[in-house]
Design a protein around this motif. Structure first.
Motif, mmCIF file in Angstrom:
data_model
loop_
_atom_site.group_PDB
_atom_site.id
_atom_site.type_symbol
_atom_site.label_atom_id
_atom_site.label_comp_id
_atom_site.label_asym_id
_atom_site.label_seq_id
_atom_site.Cartn_x
_atom_site.Cartn_y
_atom_site.Cartn_z
ATOM 1 N N VAL A 121 -25.768 2.072 -103.524
ATOM 2 C CA VAL A 121 -25.047 3.328 -103.682
ATOM 3 C C VAL A 121 -24.173 3.599 -102.451
ATOM 4 O O VAL A 121 -23.029 4.047 -102.576
ATOM 5 C CB VAL A 121 -26.034 4.486 -103.926
ATOM 6 C CG1 VAL A 121 -25.314 5.837 -103.872
ATOM 7 C CG2 VAL A 121 -26.715 4.311 -105.279
ATOM 8 N N SER A 122 -24.697 3.300 -101.282
ATOM 9 C CA SER A 122 -23.911 3.474 -100.056
ATOM 10 C C SER A 122 -22.645 2.631 -100.111
ATOM 11 O O SER A 122 -21.550 3.092 -99.746
ATOM 12 C CB SER A 122 -24.741 3.082 -98.830
ATOM 13 O OG SER A 122 -25.867 3.928 -98.683
ATOM 14 N N SER A 123 -22.781 1.407 -100.567
ATOM 15 C CA SER A 123 -21.633 0.510 -100.681
ATOM 16 C C SER A 123 -20.606 1.048 -101.668
ATOM 17 O O SER A 123 -19.390 1.000 -101.421
ATOM 18 C CB SER A 123 -22.096 -0.882 -101.119
ATOM 19 O OG SER A 123 -21.002 -1.763 -101.291
ATOM 20 N N ALA A 124 -21.092 1.584 -102.801
ATOM 21 C CA ALA A 124 -20.181 2.139 -103.808
ATOM 22 C C ALA A 124 -19.431 3.348 -103.265
ATOM 23 O O ALA A 124 -18.237 3.528 -103.529
ATOM 24 C CB ALA A 124 -20.961 2.517 -105.059
ATOM 25 N N ILE A 125 -20.118 4.159 -102.476
ATOM 26 C CA ILE A 125 -19.481 5.333 -101.885
ATOM 27 C C ILE A 125 -18.424 4.916 -100.871
ATOM 28 O O ILE A 125 -17.288 5.405 -100.885
ATOM 29 C CB ILE A 125 -20.537 6.234 -101.216
ATOM 30 C CG1 ILE A 125 -21.423 6.888 -102.290
ATOM 31 C CG2 ILE A 125 -19.867 7.312 -100.354
ATOM 32 C CD1 ILE A 125 -22.592 7.659 -101.720
ATOM 33 N N GLN A 126 -18.787 4.003 -99.986
ATOM 34 C CA GLN A 126 -17.873 3.584 -98.932
ATOM 35 C C GLN A 126 -16.646 2.849 -99.463
ATOM 36 O O GLN A 126 -15.573 2.889 -98.861
ATOM 37 C CB GLN A 126 -18.624 2.716 -97.922
ATOM 38 C CG GLN A 126 -19.664 3.493 -97.127
ATOM 39 C CD GLN A 126 -20.532 2.593 -96.256
ATOM 40 O OE1 GLN A 126 -20.692 1.415 -96.529
ATOM 41 N NE2 GLN A 126 -21.099 3.166 -95.204
ATOM 42 N N SER A 127 -16.792 2.212 -100.614
ATOM 43 C CA SER A 127 -15.660 1.498 -101.206
ATOM 44 C C SER A 127 -14.811 2.405 -102.090
ATOM 45 O O SER A 127 -13.786 1.977 -102.632
ATOM 46 C CB SER A 127 -16.157 0.313 -102.042
ATOM 47 O OG SER A 127 -16.930 0.762 -103.147
ATOM 48 N N GLY A 128 -15.237 3.651 -102.227
ATOM 49 C CA GLY A 128 -14.483 4.602 -103.032
ATOM 50 C C GLY A 128 -14.652 4.425 -104.523
ATOM 51 O O GLY A 128 -13.885 4.983 -105.317
ATOM 52 N N LYS A 129 -15.687 3.688 -104.939
ATOM 53 C CA LYS A 129 -15.885 3.415 -106.358
ATOM 54 C C LYS A 129 -16.784 4.438 -107.063
ATOM 55 O O LYS A 129 -16.857 4.455 -108.289
ATOM 56 C CB LYS A 129 -16.484 2.018 -106.532
ATOM 57 C CG LYS A 129 -15.571 0.887 -106.080
ATOM 58 C CD LYS A 129 -16.245 -0.466 -106.280
ATOM 59 C CE LYS A 129 -15.328 -1.599 -105.845
ATOM 60 N NZ LYS A 129 -15.979 -2.932 -106.020
ATOM 61 N N ALA A 130 -17.465 5.264 -106.299
ATOM 62 C CA ALA A 130 -18.429 6.201 -106.886
ATOM 63 C C ALA A 130 -17.737 7.492 -107.322
ATOM 64 O O ALA A 130 -17.118 8.185 -106.512
ATOM 65 C CB ALA A 130 -19.533 6.523 -105.892
ATOM 66 N N ALA A 131 -17.849 7.809 -108.608
ATOM 67 C CA ALA A 131 -17.313 9.078 -109.114
ATOM 68 C C ALA A 131 -18.359 10.185 -109.004
ATOM 69 O O ALA A 131 -18.026 11.338 -108.769
ATOM 70 C CB ALA A 131 -16.871 8.920 -110.563
ATOM 71 N N TRP A 132 -19.635 9.785 -109.185
ATOM 72 C CA TRP A 132 -20.747 10.729 -109.106
ATOM 73 C C TRP A 132 -21.870 10.135 -108.272
ATOM 74 O O TRP A 132 -22.172 8.950 -108.392
ATOM 75 C CB TRP A 132 -21.295 11.043 -110.498
ATOM 76 C CG TRP A 132 -20.449 11.977 -111.297
ATOM 77 C CD1 TRP A 132 -19.365 11.643 -112.068
ATOM 78 C CD2 TRP A 132 -20.598 13.393 -111.414
ATOM 79 N NE1 TRP A 132 -18.842 12.756 -112.653
ATOM 80 C CE2 TRP A 132 -19.586 13.848 -112.278
ATOM 81 C CE3 TRP A 132 -21.500 14.311 -110.880
ATOM 82 C CZ2 TRP A 132 -19.436 15.193 -112.613
ATOM 83 C CZ3 TRP A 132 -21.355 15.649 -111.217
ATOM 84 C CH2 TRP A 132 -20.327 16.080 -112.075
ATOM 85 N N LEU A 133 -22.463 10.971 -107.444
ATOM 86 C CA LEU A 133 -23.678 10.621 -106.723
ATOM 87 C C LEU A 133 -24.804 11.389 -107.404
ATOM 88 O O LEU A 133 -24.814 12.619 -107.409
ATOM 89 C CB LEU A 133 -23.570 11.023 -105.256
ATOM 90 C CG LEU A 133 -24.834 10.900 -104.400
ATOM 91 C CD1 LEU A 133 -25.351 9.463 -104.394
ATOM 92 C CD2 LEU A 133 -24.568 11.384 -102.982
ATOM 93 N N ILE A 134 -25.730 10.667 -108.015
ATOM 94 C CA ILE A 134 -26.816 11.288 -108.762
ATOM 95 C C ILE A 134 -28.102 11.114 -107.959
ATOM 96 O O ILE A 134 -28.614 9.998 -107.826
ATOM 97 C CB ILE A 134 -26.947 10.653 -110.160
ATOM 98 C CG1 ILE A 134 -25.614 10.798 -110.911
ATOM 99 C CG2 ILE A 134 -28.077 11.311 -110.948
ATOM 100 C CD1 ILE A 134 -25.526 9.961 -112.160
ATOM 101 N N GLU A 135 -28.589 12.207 -107.419
ATOM 102 C CA GLU A 135 -29.762 12.196 -106.550
ATOM 103 C C GLU A 135 -30.980 12.760 -107.279
ATOM 104 O O GLU A 135 -30.882 13.791 -107.950
ATOM 105 C CB GLU A 135 -29.496 13.023 -105.295
ATOM 106 C CG GLU A 135 -28.535 12.383 -104.317
ATOM 107 C CD GLU A 135 -29.165 11.181 -103.636
ATOM 108 O OE1 GLU A 135 -30.154 11.350 -102.896
ATOM 109 O OE2 GLU A 135 -28.679 10.059 -103.867
ATOM 110 N N ALA A 136 -32.100 12.090 -107.143
ATOM 111 C CA ALA A 136 -33.325 12.567 -107.778
ATOM 112 C C ALA A 136 -33.707 13.934 -107.213
ATOM 113 O O ALA A 136 -33.702 14.145 -105.995
ATOM 114 C CB ALA A 136 -34.461 11.580 -107.567
#
Length: 221
Positions: A121-136
Motif C-alpha cells: 500500500v505504501s508503494s501504491a501511495i508513493q507511486s500515485g496509483k492509490a485512489a483510496w486508502l482503506i484502513e481497518a
C-alpha cells in the motif's frame, strides 16, 4: 443542424441520468440519489443497483432525506398509492451500501485493482496509483498514522475510508487480518467512489475517534 444533431445524444444521455428527489424536488444526477421501488406487498424497497422493476422513487442519498420521506408519507405521495416505509429505512440503506462496497472490493481484488499490506500500500501511495486508502476500523493507530501521513504528502492524496473491520476486509478480500488496503485508480475505483459518496450521506467515512485530520476534508461536489 449538424451541430445540433451532434449535441443531442449527449444532452439526452445526461437527461437520462437525472431524476427528481421526491423530498426537495431538486433534479440531480442519479449518482447522488437512492432509487426505491414499491415491493409486492406495498413496502418501500431500496434499489441500489437501479435494476428492480417498477416505477422508481428517488431520494437524495442522505439520511435526513430518507427519514423525511418515510415519516411524511412522501413515498406514498410519489407512488400515488398506499405504501409502507419502515422507520428504519435509512439504516437499511446504510447497511446495504456497506455490503455493496464490500462486495465490490472482492471483485476489484480479483481484477487486480486492490492491493493490501503495509509495504504494498505504501508503494501504491508513493507511486500515485492509490485512489483510496482503506484502513481497518480496528487497526493499530500507529500504523494508521504512518500510512496516512505518507498519503498526505502526495500531490494527489487518496481519499480515506475507515468503516470496515479487519475481519470484514479479510472476508471480502480473501485474507486474514487485513489492515491496510489501497484501491488503485481506474474505472473500478470511480464506480466504488460513487457508492462511497452515497454512504457518506448516511455515515461519516472515518470513525469519530480517529484523531488525525482526514485527508478527504474537501468533499467532492
Amino acid at each position: 443542424m449538424e451541430a445540433s444533431a451532434a449535441k443531442a445524444p449527449s444532452t439526452l444521455a445526461k437527461a437520462s441520468r437525472e431524476r427528481r428527489d421526491i423530498v426537495s424536488g431538486e433534479v440531480m444526477d442519479e449518482a447522488r440519489l437512492i432509487r426505491f421501488v414499491v415491493g409486492p406487498e406495498g413496502q418501500v424497497v431500496p434499489d441500489l443497483a437501479r435494476k428492480l422493476p417498477g416505477r422508481g422513487l428517488w431520494v437524495a442519498a442522505d439520511r435526513v432525506a430518507v427519514e423525511t420521506a418515510a415519516k411524511k408519507g412522501l413515498f406514498a405521495r410519489a407512488a400515488k398509492a398506499k405504501v409502507q416505509a419502515s422507520p428504519g429505512l435509512a439504516d437499511q440503506v446504510e447497511m446495504l451500501l456497506r455490503r455493496r462496497l464490500l462486495s465490490a472490493l472482492g471483485l476489484a481484488r480479483k481484477a487486480g485493482d486492490i492491493t493490501s499490506g503495509f509495504e504494498k500500500v505504501s508503494s501504491a501511495i508513493q507511486s500515485g496509483k492509490a485512489a483510496w486508502l482503506i484502513e481497518a476500523r480496528d487497526g493499530a493507530a500507529d500504523g494508521r498514522r504512518k500510512i496516512m501521513a505518507m498519503a498526505r504528502k502526495q500531490q494527489s492524496a487518496p481519499r480515506v475510508f475507515g468503516l470496515f473491520t479487519a475481519e470484514e476486509l479479510g472476508l471480502a478480500l480473501g485474507g486474514e487480518n487485513v489492515i491496510h488496503t489501497a484501491f488503485l485508480a481506474g474505472r473500478a475505483a470511480e464506480r466504488w467512489a460513487e457508492d462511497a459518496r452515497r454512504l457518506e450521506g448516511f455515515s461519516p467515512l472515518l470513525p469519530e475517534d480517529w484523531r488525525e485530520e482526514p485527508i478527504e476534508a474537501k468533499r467532492e461536489p
